[in-house]
Design an enzyme around this catalytic site. Structure first.
Site, mmCIF file in Angstrom:
data_model
loop_
_atom_site.group_PDB
_atom_site.id
_atom_site.type_symbol
_atom_site.label_atom_id
_atom_site.label_comp_id
_atom_site.label_asym_id
_atom_site.label_seq_id
_atom_site.Cartn_x
_atom_site.Cartn_y
_atom_site.Cartn_z
ATOM 1 N N HIS A 60 1.081 -1.194 0.070
ATOM 2 C CA HIS A 60 -0.412 -0.432 0.104
ATOM 3 C C HIS A 60 0.513 1.383 0.700
ATOM 4 O O HIS A 60 0.002 2.318 -0.510
ATOM 5 C CB HIS A 60 -0.574 0.189 1.274
ATOM 6 C CG HIS A 60 -1.614 -1.658 0.785
ATOM 7 N ND1 HIS A 60 -2.652 -1.442 1.328
ATOM 8 C CD2 HIS A 60 -2.253 -1.944 0.068
ATOM 9 C CE1 HIS A 60 -3.289 -2.987 1.481
ATOM 10 N NE2 HIS A 60 -3.630 -2.767 0.593
ATOM 11 N N HIS A 98 -8.009 -8.107 -7.578
ATOM 12 C CA HIS A 98 -8.531 -9.205 -6.426
ATOM 13 C C HIS A 98 -8.366 -8.437 -5.391
ATOM 14 O O HIS A 98 -7.944 -8.039 -4.738
ATOM 15 C CB HIS A 98 -7.057 -9.644 -6.222
ATOM 16 C CG HIS A 98 -6.591 -11.217 -7.144
ATOM 17 N ND1 HIS A 98 -6.234 -10.905 -8.420
ATOM 18 C CD2 HIS A 98 -6.708 -12.712 -6.831
ATOM 19 C CE1 HIS A 98 -5.633 -12.437 -8.953
ATOM 20 N NE2 HIS A 98 -6.579 -12.928 -8.086
ATOM 21 N N SER A 103 -6.665 -1.884 -0.583
ATOM 22 C CA SER A 103 -6.098 -1.257 -1.721
ATOM 23 C C SER A 103 -7.620 -0.557 -2.024
ATOM 24 O O SER A 103 -7.381 0.600 -2.395
ATOM 25 C CB SER A 103 -5.722 -2.270 -2.408
ATOM 26 O OG SER A 103 -6.072 -3.568 -3.056
ATOM 27 N N GLU A 135 -13.588 -9.120 -7.817
ATOM 28 C CA GLU A 135 -13.408 -9.961 -6.531
ATOM 29 C C GLU A 135 -14.613 -11.098 -6.646
ATOM 30 O O GLU A 135 -14.992 -11.301 -7.227
ATOM 31 C CB GLU A 135 -13.792 -9.302 -4.784
ATOM 32 C CG GLU A 135 -13.865 -10.420 -4.269
ATOM 33 C CD GLU A 135 -12.921 -10.637 -3.404
ATOM 34 O OE1 GLU A 135 -11.029 -10.475 -3.613
ATOM 35 O OE2 GLU A 135 -12.938 -11.488 -2.995
ATOM 36 N N ASN A 181 -13.186 -13.759 -11.879
ATOM 37 C CA ASN A 181 -12.005 -14.046 -11.519
ATOM 38 C C ASN A 181 -10.914 -12.957 -11.856
ATOM 39 O O ASN A 181 -11.231 -12.225 -13.489
ATOM 40 C CB ASN A 181 -11.853 -15.368 -12.191
ATOM 41 C CG ASN A 181 -10.527 -15.332 -12.392
ATOM 42 O OD1 ASN A 181 -9.536 -14.806 -12.274
ATOM 43 N ND2 ASN A 181 -10.162 -16.552 -12.346
ATOM 44 N N GLY A 182 -10.103 -11.914 -11.350
ATOM 45 C CA GLY A 182 -9.840 -11.008 -11.289
ATOM 46 C C GLY A 182 -8.631 -10.796 -13.054
ATOM 47 O O GLY A 182 -8.656 -9.982 -13.488
ATOM 48 N N ASP A 184 -2.812 -8.760 -6.896
ATOM 49 C CA ASP A 184 -2.356 -9.114 -5.435
ATOM 50 C C ASP A 184 -3.386 -10.569 -4.996
ATOM 51 O O ASP A 184 -4.439 -9.430 -4.395
ATOM 52 C CB ASP A 184 -3.058 -7.647 -4.538
ATOM 53 C CG ASP A 184 -3.222 -7.753 -3.141
ATOM 54 O OD1 ASP A 184 -1.878 -8.932 -2.440
ATOM 55 O OD2 ASP A 184 -3.136 -7.291 -1.989
#
Ligand code: SAM
Length: 281
Positions: free
Chosen positions: A19, A42, A97, A115, A140-141, A161
């Site tokens: 971050h 994510h 994030s 997500e 699904n990212g 991530d």
């Protein structure tokens, strides 16, 4: 079956590294008077309650963000991150994030948040769904980022991530990054990865693959808070960047030195280097 729950780890040393880098990048990108897209493959819950049973179980934030907030000599490069985090911490919260990005972005900027987990997605919608700049996707990212990029506005940043709980996740990431970089050559790509015990550490392998795919450039920053174990555990983490903006590497190096001083114990350390140097250097 997805079992990873980020609330257990909110605000730990890995979140701090990730971050702090994200805040430096967004700070740099928002200095230019042009809108941008922020994509989180994510996204997690978006925001975490540090008083929850999950967060308090191992209280990982105590040796992460709380140590940094208590440090008196924070660098200018950390100020943006710390000022956002402090306002959440005062309410017993830690920004994930998406919440951090939402605080740093401007009215014309855009957030695409993905997500997969049902509960985490419901939390994400709850925390960020009201923001007119944000689109929350229950998907699904890694597939989503390829479908949605290049985004509009075309200037921007992707944070990848993942939880790395599946065996083939490292390979999925290198494959996705290769395709994404080809589809959107100017996009900034930031990938978080864990540094694990010798027996399970796949990060060096993943970095080798990223280099082999010949990205235009590749910078890495790693922080480990203790010595590497032979069998179990995560001793640190890293961030790999493609298209890191000019001079941000120097800011990240400075921040890394401060995080090493503030967050590490015996056997801890850090490294940063260009694995593929950009042509302008
Ligand atoms: N980026 C968040 C932050 O910094 O606050 C933390 C994300 S957490 C490390 C990883 C998240 O990815 C989890 O919430 C998990 O449910 C989710 N996830 C796992 N596999 C996914 C996938 N293929 N696509 C999208 N999300 C996924």
């Amino acid at each position: 079956m997805l079992s990873y729950k980020h609330a257990f780890h909110a605000g730990n040393h890995a979140d701090v590294l990730k971050h702090a880098c994200l805040a430096i990048l967004l700070n740099k990108l928002t200095q230019k008077n042009k809108p941008l897209s922020y994509i989180d493959t994510h996204a997690g819950s978006g925001l975490y309650n540090l008083n929850s049973d999950d967060a308090r179980k191992n209280a990982e934030f105590a040796d992460g963000i709380d140590r940094l907030l208590a440090a008196r000599d924070a660098l200018p490069a950390l100020q943006t991150y710390l000022s956002v985090v402090r306002s959440f911490r005062d309410q017993e919260q830690y920004p994930g994030s998406p919440a951090l990005a939402a605080q740093l972005l401007r009215p014309d900027d855009r957030l695409i948040l993905m997500e997969l987990h049902n509960n985490e997605f419901a939390n994400l919608k709850h925390h960020l769904g009201h923001d007119p700049r944000a689109a929350c996707h229950h998907r699904n990212g890694l597939e989503g980022v390829l479908a949605l990029c290049p985004p509009t506005p075309k200037r921007g940043l992707v944070l990848i991530d993942p939880p790395y709980e599946l065996n083939d996740e490292y390979v999925q990431i290198t494959t996705t990054v290769k395709q994404l970089h080809r589809k959107w050559p100017t996009g900034i790509i930031a990938i978080w990865y864990p540094l694990l015990a010798h027996a399970r550490n796949q990060a060096p392998h993943m970095l080798k693959h990223l280099v082999k795919d010949k990205p235009a450039n590749l910078f890495v920053a790693e922080l480990w808070v203790k010595a590497q174990d032979s069998e179990f555990g995560m001793h640190g983490s890293g961030m790999a960047f493609i298209n890191l903006p000019w001079q941000v590497d120097e800011q990240i190096r400075g921040v890394l030195a401060q995080l090493e001083k503030t967050l590490t114990g015996k056997g801890g350390g850090s490294r940063s280097e260009w694995l593929v140097a950009p042509s302008h250097r």
